[in-house]
Scaffold this motif. Structure first.
Motif, PDB file in Angstrom:
ATOM      1  N   TYR A  32       0.794  -1.053   0.183  1.00  0.00           N
ATOM      2  CA  TYR A  32      -0.449  -0.126  -0.274  1.00  0.00           C
ATOM      3  C   TYR A  32       1.381   1.253   0.492  1.00  0.00           C
ATOM      4  N   TYR A  39       4.545  11.870  -0.023  1.00  0.00           N
ATOM      5  CA  TYR A  39       6.130  11.484   0.431  1.00  0.00           C
ATOM      6  C   TYR A  39       7.163  12.827   0.397  1.00  0.00           C
ATOM      7  N   ILE A  59       6.158   1.966   2.405  1.00  0.00           N
ATOM      8  CA  ILE A  59       7.093   2.822   1.300  1.00  0.00           C
ATOM      9  C   ILE A  59       7.415   3.607   2.213  1.00  0.00           C
ATOM     10  N   SER A  60       6.956   3.956   2.965  1.00  0.00           N
ATOM     11  CA  SER A  60       7.252   5.580   3.657  1.00  0.00           C
ATOM     12  C   SER A  60       8.077   4.965   4.320  1.00  0.00           C
ATOM     13  N   GLU A  80       5.383  -7.127   8.389  1.00  0.00           N
ATOM     14  CA  GLU A  80       6.323  -6.329   7.538  1.00  0.00           C
ATOM     15  C   GLU A  80       7.215  -6.156   7.426  1.00  0.00           C
ATOM     16  N   SER A 105      -1.553   0.378  17.556  1.00  0.00           N
ATOM     17  CA  SER A 105      -0.695   1.474  18.069  1.00  0.00           C
ATOM     18  C   SER A 105      -1.653   1.510  19.228  1.00  0.00           C
ATOM     19  N   ASP A 123      -0.628   6.988   9.154  1.00  0.00           N
ATOM     20  CA  ASP A 123      -1.074   5.543   8.408  1.00  0.00           C
ATOM     21  C   ASP A 123      -1.614   4.254   8.931  1.00  0.00           C
TER      22      ASP A 123
HETATM   23  C1  LIG Z   1      -1.548   1.792   4.295  1.00  0.00           C
HETATM   24  S1  LIG Z   1      -0.919   0.869   5.685  1.00  0.00           S
HETATM   25  C2  LIG Z   1       0.673   1.719   5.648  1.00  0.00           C
HETATM   26  C3  LIG Z   1       1.374   2.077   3.816  1.00  0.00           C
HETATM   27  C4  LIG Z   1       2.871   3.258   4.774  1.00  0.00           C
HETATM   28  N1  LIG Z   1       2.606   4.656   5.332  1.00  0.00           N
HETATM   29  C5  LIG Z   1       3.082   4.024   2.839  1.00  0.00           C
HETATM   30  O1  LIG Z   1       3.482   4.374   3.074  1.00  0.00           O
HETATM   31  O2  LIG Z   1       3.455   2.770   2.175  1.00  0.00           O
HETATM   32  C6  LIG Z   1      -1.693   0.765   6.854  1.00  0.00           C
HETATM   33  C7  LIG Z   1      -0.229   0.221   7.668  1.00  0.00           C
HETATM   34  O3  LIG Z   1      -0.912   0.261   8.885  1.00  0.00           O
HETATM   35  C8  LIG Z   1      -0.811  -1.415   9.259  1.00  0.00           C
HETATM   36  N2  LIG Z   1      -1.758  -1.259  10.397  1.00  0.00           N
HETATM   37  C9  LIG Z   1      -3.412  -1.477  10.163  1.00  0.00           C
HETATM   38  N3  LIG Z   1      -4.157  -1.220  11.657  1.00  0.00           N
HETATM   39  C10 LIG Z   1      -2.362  -1.018  12.628  1.00  0.00           C
HETATM   40  C11 LIG Z   1      -2.859  -1.325  13.134  1.00  0.00           C
HETATM   41  N4  LIG Z   1      -4.108  -0.770  14.740  1.00  0.00           N
HETATM   42  N5  LIG Z   1      -1.361  -0.863  14.801  1.00  0.00           N
HETATM   43  C12 LIG Z   1      -0.455  -0.668  14.206  1.00  0.00           C
HETATM   44  N6  LIG Z   1       0.175  -1.106  12.629  1.00  0.00           N
HETATM   45  C13 LIG Z   1      -1.381  -0.966  11.585  1.00  0.00           C
HETATM   46  C14 LIG Z   1      -0.841  -2.161   8.440  1.00  0.00           C
HETATM   47  O4  LIG Z   1      -0.125  -3.504   9.019  1.00  0.00           O
HETATM   48  C15 LIG Z   1       0.250  -1.362   7.409  1.00  0.00           C
HETATM   49  O5  LIG Z   1       1.327  -1.751   7.246  1.00  0.00           O
END
Ligand SMILES: C[S@@+](CC[C@H](N)C(=O)[O-])C[C@H]1O[C@@H](n2cnc3c(N)ncnc32)[C@H](O)[C@@H]1O
Length: 171
Positions: A32, A39, A59-60, A80, A105, A123
């Motif tokens: 994602y 960015y 990616i971030s 991940e 989180s 994110d």
């Molecule tokens: C949209 S993706 C992040 C994309 C990333 N920021 C990028 O730019 O490529 C969402 C991320 O949040 C993580 N995630 C989802 N729910 C979460 C939570 N409650 N606590 C921590 N991480 C979580 C997922 O595993 C995933 O890695």
């Protein structure tokens, strides 16, 4: 990477060869991502050594590593992190300044040492009220002049109540 223009160029390298950390979740291209201009904004503000934190991984996270910030990545899924570590090792990217905090989180952020941060990128979980919890614990640690970036504000579950509160908050 002191030069913001170099940090900006690195975006295209990483986006073209990303860590496919979300393959298990069925993401298109295996990861994602967010908009390039997001960015770009992060690149302008993430100088080497700056204290950064993000919720979520992708990616971030790779970018913060390449840019050389002192970064904390809070992510729920250990797979991940393993993929990102492998991706970085194969490209000689140093993860020495990166800390991974594995867990949801809402459980992880309150138990982290509340040291000052320069930039927080939210994110992670997008279901209500995850982004607001991340904002509360993340933005609460910002230094004066620090920056919080909240992704996906088009989603009501992300912005619900928060925009109204921020509009009324002079800080
Ligand atoms: C949209 S993706 C992040 C994309 C990333 N920021 C990028 O730019 O490529 C969402 C991320 O949040 C993580 N995630 C989802 N729910 C979460 C939570 N409650 N606590 C921590 N991480 C979580 C997922 O595993 C995933 O890695």
């Amino acid at each position: 990477m002191d030069d913001p223009a170099a940090r900006s160029r690195a975006i295209f390298t990483v986006v073209g060869d990303p860590p496919r950390v979300h393959e298990h979740a069925g993401a298109q291209e295996g990861v994602y991502s967010t908009d390039l201009d997001c960015y770009e904004f992060l690149a302008r503000h993430a100088a080497p050594g700056s204290r950064t934190l993000e919720t979520g991984c992708g990616i971030s996270t790779a970018l913060f590593a390449v840019w050389g910030t002192r970064h904390t990545c809070v992510v729920g899924d250990r797979r991940e992190v393993d993929i990102l570590v492998e991706w970085a090792a194969a490209r000689d990217i140093d993860l020495g300044a990166m800390t991974f905090e594995i867990g949801m989180s809402d459980a992880v952020l309150p138990r982290l040492e509340p040291t000052e941060l320069d930039l927080v990128f939210i994110d992670g979980g997008h279901a209500f009220p995850m982004a607001i919890i991340d904002w509360y614990y993340g933005a609460g640690r910002l230094c004066e002049g620090g920056i919080v970036v909240l992704d996906d504000v088009q989603l009501p579950s992300v912005r619900l109540g928060l925009f109204e509160a921020l509009e009324r908050d002079p800080r």
